[in-house]
Write a protein that holds these residues in place. Structure first.
Motif, PDB file in Angstrom:
ATOM      1  N   VAL A 253      11.111   0.326  14.094  1.00  0.00           N
ATOM      2  CA  VAL A 253       9.818   0.780  14.622  1.00  0.00           C
ATOM      3  C   VAL A 253       9.123   1.706  13.625  1.00  0.00           C
ATOM      4  O   VAL A 253       7.917   1.579  13.356  1.00  0.00           O
ATOM      5  N   ILE A 254       9.892   2.633  13.038  1.00  0.00           N
ATOM      6  CA  ILE A 254       9.291   3.573  12.077  1.00  0.00           C
ATOM      7  C   ILE A 254       8.790   2.833  10.840  1.00  0.00           C
ATOM      8  O   ILE A 254       7.662   3.059  10.355  1.00  0.00           O
ATOM      9  N   VAL A 255       9.631   1.922  10.307  1.00  0.00           N
ATOM     10  CA  VAL A 255       9.235   1.175   9.109  1.00  0.00           C
ATOM     11  C   VAL A 255       8.029   0.290   9.400  1.00  0.00           C
ATOM     12  O   VAL A 255       7.085   0.205   8.594  1.00  0.00           O
ATOM     13  N   ALA A 256       8.024  -0.385  10.564  1.00  0.00           N
ATOM     14  CA  ALA A 256       6.887  -1.240  10.920  1.00  0.00           C
ATOM     15  C   ALA A 256       5.612  -0.430  11.088  1.00  0.00           C
ATOM     16  O   ALA A 256       4.519  -0.875  10.690  1.00  0.00           O
ATOM     17  N   LEU A 257       5.730   0.753  11.664  1.00  0.00           N
ATOM     18  CA  LEU A 257       4.546   1.604  11.831  1.00  0.00           C
ATOM     19  C   LEU A 257       3.981   2.051  10.479  1.00  0.00           C
ATOM     20  O   LEU A 257       2.759   2.045  10.270  1.00  0.00           O
ATOM     21  N   ILE A 258       4.862   2.407   9.542  1.00  0.00           N
ATOM     22  CA  ILE A 258       4.392   2.811   8.209  1.00  0.00           C
ATOM     23  C   ILE A 258       3.728   1.632   7.499  1.00  0.00           C
ATOM     24  O   ILE A 258       2.665   1.777   6.874  1.00  0.00           O
ATOM     25  N   ASP A 259       4.343   0.433   7.587  1.00  0.00           N
ATOM     26  CA  ASP A 259       3.730  -0.754   6.975  1.00  0.00           C
ATOM     27  C   ASP A 259       2.347  -1.018   7.551  1.00  0.00           C
ATOM     28  O   ASP A 259       1.385  -1.292   6.808  1.00  0.00           O
ATOM     29  N   ALA A 260       2.241  -0.969   8.879  1.00  0.00           N
ATOM     30  CA  ALA A 260       0.965  -1.274   9.521  1.00  0.00           C
ATOM     31  C   ALA A 260      -0.108  -0.261   9.130  1.00  0.00           C
ATOM     32  O   ALA A 260      -1.263  -0.624   8.871  1.00  0.00           O
ATOM     33  N   ILE A 261       0.259   1.021   9.049  1.00  0.00           N
ATOM     34  CA  ILE A 261      -0.739   2.048   8.710  1.00  0.00           C
ATOM     35  C   ILE A 261      -1.246   1.875   7.284  1.00  0.00           C
ATOM     36  O   ILE A 261      -2.461   1.835   7.031  1.00  0.00           O
ATOM     37  N   PHE A 262      -0.339   1.740   6.336  1.00  0.00           N
ATOM     38  CA  PHE A 262      -0.775   1.696   4.934  1.00  0.00           C
ATOM     39  C   PHE A 262      -1.450   0.370   4.588  1.00  0.00           C
ATOM     40  O   PHE A 262      -2.470   0.356   3.880  1.00  0.00           O
ATOM     41  N   ILE A 263      -0.928  -0.748   5.070  1.00  0.00           N
ATOM     42  CA  ILE A 263      -1.590  -2.024   4.795  1.00  0.00           C
ATOM     43  C   ILE A 263      -2.921  -2.089   5.529  1.00  0.00           C
ATOM     44  O   ILE A 263      -3.921  -2.594   4.999  1.00  0.00           O
ATOM     45  N   GLY A 264      -2.964  -1.569   6.762  1.00  0.00           N
ATOM     46  CA  GLY A 264      -4.226  -1.540   7.499  1.00  0.00           C
ATOM     47  C   GLY A 264      -5.274  -0.699   6.805  1.00  0.00           C
ATOM     48  O   GLY A 264      -6.457  -1.080   6.753  1.00  0.00           O
TER      49      GLY A 264
ATOM     50  N   PHE B 247     -11.316 -12.106  -5.438  1.00  0.00           N
ATOM     51  CA  PHE B 247     -10.956 -10.788  -5.946  1.00  0.00           C
ATOM     52  C   PHE B 247     -10.402  -9.894  -4.836  1.00  0.00           C
ATOM     53  O   PHE B 247      -9.373  -9.226  -5.005  1.00  0.00           O
ATOM     54  N   THR B 248     -11.078  -9.874  -3.708  1.00  0.00           N
ATOM     55  CA  THR B 248     -10.600  -9.050  -2.586  1.00  0.00           C
ATOM     56  C   THR B 248      -9.243  -9.544  -2.091  1.00  0.00           C
ATOM     57  O   THR B 248      -8.370  -8.738  -1.727  1.00  0.00           O
ATOM     58  N   ALA B 249      -9.060 -10.876  -2.084  1.00  0.00           N
ATOM     59  CA  ALA B 249      -7.768 -11.418  -1.660  1.00  0.00           C
ATOM     60  C   ALA B 249      -6.655 -10.983  -2.601  1.00  0.00           C
ATOM     61  O   ALA B 249      -5.542 -10.638  -2.164  1.00  0.00           O
ATOM     62  N   LEU B 250      -6.931 -10.969  -3.897  1.00  0.00           N
ATOM     63  CA  LEU B 250      -5.926 -10.503  -4.852  1.00  0.00           C
ATOM     64  C   LEU B 250      -5.617  -9.020  -4.661  1.00  0.00           C
ATOM     65  O   LEU B 250      -4.450  -8.604  -4.755  1.00  0.00           O
ATOM     66  N   MET B 251      -6.614  -8.220  -4.367  1.00  0.00           N
ATOM     67  CA  MET B 251      -6.387  -6.802  -4.123  1.00  0.00           C
ATOM     68  C   MET B 251      -5.551  -6.584  -2.857  1.00  0.00           C
ATOM     69  O   MET B 251      -4.651  -5.732  -2.820  1.00  0.00           O
ATOM     70  N   VAL B 252      -5.845  -7.361  -1.815  1.00  0.00           N
ATOM     71  CA  VAL B 252      -5.036  -7.272  -0.589  1.00  0.00           C
ATOM     72  C   VAL B 252      -3.600  -7.680  -0.876  1.00  0.00           C
ATOM     73  O   VAL B 252      -2.637  -7.066  -0.369  1.00  0.00           O
ATOM     74  N   LEU B 253      -3.420  -8.712  -1.691  1.00  0.00           N
ATOM     75  CA  LEU B 253      -2.065  -9.142  -2.050  1.00  0.00           C
ATOM     76  C   LEU B 253      -1.320  -8.033  -2.786  1.00  0.00           C
ATOM     77  O   LEU B 253      -0.125  -7.789  -2.522  1.00  0.00           O
ATOM     78  N   LEU B 254      -1.995  -7.330  -3.692  1.00  0.00           N
ATOM     79  CA  LEU B 254      -1.348  -6.220  -4.391  1.00  0.00           C
ATOM     80  C   LEU B 254      -0.965  -5.102  -3.432  1.00  0.00           C
ATOM     81  O   LEU B 254       0.126  -4.514  -3.544  1.00  0.00           O
ATOM     82  N   VAL B 255      -1.832  -4.793  -2.484  1.00  0.00           N
ATOM     83  CA  VAL B 255      -1.516  -3.744  -1.499  1.00  0.00           C
ATOM     84  C   VAL B 255      -0.294  -4.142  -0.665  1.00  0.00           C
ATOM     85  O   VAL B 255       0.625  -3.333  -0.438  1.00  0.00           O
ATOM     86  N   VAL B 256      -0.275  -5.394  -0.210  1.00  0.00           N
ATOM     87  CA  VAL B 256       0.847  -5.857   0.619  1.00  0.00           C
ATOM     88  C   VAL B 256       2.148  -5.811  -0.168  1.00  0.00           C
ATOM     89  O   VAL B 256       3.194  -5.339   0.336  1.00  0.00           O
ATOM     90  N   LEU B 257       2.130  -6.293  -1.406  1.00  0.00           N
ATOM     91  CA  LEU B 257       3.355  -6.293  -2.216  1.00  0.00           C
ATOM     92  C   LEU B 257       3.833  -4.874  -2.512  1.00  0.00           C
ATOM     93  O   LEU B 257       5.036  -4.600  -2.472  1.00  0.00           O
ATOM     94  N   ALA B 258       2.900  -3.960  -2.803  1.00  0.00           N
ATOM     95  CA  ALA B 258       3.289  -2.572  -3.093  1.00  0.00           C
ATOM     96  C   ALA B 258       3.943  -1.925  -1.881  1.00  0.00           C
ATOM     97  O   ALA B 258       5.004  -1.269  -1.991  1.00  0.00           O
ATOM     98  N   VAL B 259       3.350  -2.103  -0.705  1.00  0.00           N
ATOM     99  CA  VAL B 259       3.913  -1.489   0.506  1.00  0.00           C
ATOM    100  C   VAL B 259       5.275  -2.107   0.833  1.00  0.00           C
ATOM    101  O   VAL B 259       6.221  -1.397   1.231  1.00  0.00           O
ATOM    102  N   GLN B 260       5.407  -3.409   0.664  1.00  0.00           N
ATOM    103  CA  GLN B 260       6.684  -4.052   0.968  1.00  0.00           C
ATOM    104  C   GLN B 260       7.771  -3.639  -0.010  1.00  0.00           C
ATOM    105  O   GLN B 260       8.947  -3.523   0.365  1.00  0.00           O
ATOM    106  N   GLN B 261       7.428  -3.422  -1.280  1.00  0.00           N
ATOM    107  CA  GLN B 261       8.415  -2.931  -2.235  1.00  0.00           C
ATOM    108  C   GLN B 261       8.873  -1.523  -1.872  1.00  0.00           C
ATOM    109  O   GLN B 261      10.074  -1.203  -1.953  1.00  0.00           O
ATOM    110  N   ILE B 262       7.937  -0.670  -1.489  1.00  0.00           N
ATOM    111  CA  ILE B 262       8.324   0.675  -1.045  1.00  0.00           C
ATOM    112  C   ILE B 262       9.198   0.606   0.201  1.00  0.00           C
ATOM    113  O   ILE B 262      10.189   1.341   0.343  1.00  0.00           O
TER     114      ILE B 262
END
Length: 467
Positions: A303-314, A361-376
């Motif tokens: 729950v904690i990890v999912a909440l952090i993912d949702a906040i930062f990716i959102g 371009f925006t899709a690539l930026m979203v992909l970078l955000v998703v990958l960065a958060v998932q790596q963390i």
């Protein structure tokens, strides 16, 4: 005259001896022929011969000397040739083959039991998934019940307050997602249409040499496919209504199960423990609380990890001006309960929405955000929050999620990983408990080794000693 009578007496004695020897030899031959043992020495003489000899000796006045017969050696018993002794069949089979055979029939028995168990679960899948969801929700809400009990609230009141608040929060989250989707649906459809046109123009100007005729053909084939499969789509819609009814039924079952597990979980566990054989009850009683702590830690950490993912990716999606940022963040939170696969699916959904609404371009930026958060998440959050107690190898996670999805769909994929984590904890504790009991001298639980692979172990102190 006396000499002649003495000579005649000795002659008679010799004749009697010869006759006695002939009778003994005849008796031996008859015994060998009939298979009986020969008579003892002296027993082969006929009574008439002995009487005649005694009478002749008395007639001549000579006292006969006791006969000195040579010892008669019994003839060896001629037995039939013995049949060859056949060895034990188990001793003829090689040791490796015997071990493989015994392991094979046990594996076949386990496979049959698992097959029957899967068939039973598939028949009552709704009940099983509802109870599994209730266990997960109970593991998430039970710490709140414990805290309320420490504050002085009765058990019933603490359970009611926790259950009502938990169900209200879950219901509000679901209502918020549906409301956001319905509110942004028109805007999203317009943006999707504009995005498709932009993608069309980009494809025409791209180095892939795509022509407008090819794009029109693809659109025409897609519309024809939808038109020809209208009946299947309608039947899928009707099945969707059935699925909706099943989902509502499962939600009600999960709510009631959660309520009773929060209120009377300890008594239910004691009743289930009474079904375990007495020899294994102590080990299972120790494994149960540890399994529950593992499940609680897994749910709380997820729950904690999912909440952090949702906040930062959102937040990343929101600042990139992607529509429906909040519903996408909620979807990311919900899909995070499916390890690995859920993160990929939710991230791909966010990238697709950004692509069709804002461009490449925006899709690539979203992909970078998703990958960065998932790596963390994978390298920092999960090891720090979940810890070693619920750590499962990534291969086990992938295989368990795939197997759970094949057996019970999305619900099975959600339940698979916590089930593997709990099983890992229980098996590890039972192995440690068995070793401890063995070192304490209690011996192993259950019968000793038997069968064609059993080894005869000599007691300590017997046989050779090792240094």
């Amino acid at each position: 005259m006396a000499k002649r009578e003495g000579w005649l007496g000795r002659l008679g004695n010799e004749l009697n001896r010869m006759e006695a020897r002939l009778n003994e030899r005849r008796a031996e031959v008859e015994a060998e022929t009939s298979g009986d043992l020969p008579h003892p020495v002296g027993s082969g003489r006929a009574p008439e011969a002995g009487a005649a000899e005694a009478g002749a000796a008395a007639a001549v006045g000579v006292v006969p000397a006791p006969p000195a017969y040579p010892p008669v050696v019994p003839a060896p018993h001629l037995a039939a040739p013995a049949a060859p002794v056949r060895p034990d069949p188990a001793s003829v089979v090689p040791w490796g083959m015997r071990v493989a055979a015994e392991a094979s029939w046990r594996l076949l028995l386990l496979a049959g039991m698992l097959w029957v168990l899967m068939k039973v679960i598939s028949e009552v899948r709704l009940v099983v998934l509802a109870f599994a969801a209730a266990m997960l929700v109970t593991a998430m809400l039970q710490p709140f019940v414990v805290r309320l009990r420490r504050l002085g609230l009765p058990r019933g009141l603490a359970t009611a307050v926790t259950a009502i608040l938990g169900f209200v929060v879950i219901g509000l989250v679901g209502w918020f997602v549906v409301w956001q989707v319905m509110e942004n649906l028109d805007d999203l459809s317009d943006r999707v249409r504009d995005g498709i046109n932009e993608l069309k123009l980009w494809a025409l100007d791209s180095p892939f040499h795509v022509t407008e005729k090819q794009i029109n053909d693809i659109a025409k084939n897609l519309s024809e496919t939808i038109g020809t499969n209208t009946e299947q789509i309608t039947s899928a819609g009707l099945q969707g209504v059935t699925v909706l009814v099943e989902v509502l039924t499962g939600i009600l079952l999960a709510m009631f199960s959660t309520l009773f597990l929060l209120y009377d979980g300890k008594r239910i566990w004691n009743w289930a423990l009474g079904l375990v054989p007495s020899a294994a009850r102590a080990g299972v009683a120790g494994a149960g609380p540890r399994a529950w702590r593992t499940l609680t830690a897994y749910v709380r950490g997820t729950v904690i990890v999912a909440l952090i993912d949702a906040i930062f990716i959102g937040l990343g999606i929101y600042f990139l001006d992607v529509p429906m940022a909040v519903p996408l963040a909620v979807f990311i939170f919900l899909f995070a309960f499916i390890p690995l696969v859920g993160a990929v699916v939710s991230g791909a959904l966010a990238v697709v929405v950004a692509l069709v609404t804002q461009g490449v371009f925006t899709a690539l930026m979203v992909l970078l955000v998703v990958l960065a958060v998932q790596q963390i998440e994978g390298h920092v959050l999960q090891p720090f929050i979940l810890g070693r107690a619920v750590r499962v190898h990534p291969l086990a996670v992938v295989l368990s999620v795939a197997a759970g999805g094949m057996i019970a769909g999305i619900g099975g994929a959600v339940v698979a990983v916590p089930l593997v984590a709990v099983t890992n904890t229980v098996v590890g504790y039972l192995k440690a408990y068995s070793r401890e009991q063995h070192h304490l001298g209690s011996g192993m639980i259950g019968p000793g080794p038997h069968g064609s692979t059993a080894l005869s172990v000599a007691p300590e102190g017997e046989g050779h000693s090792t240094t």
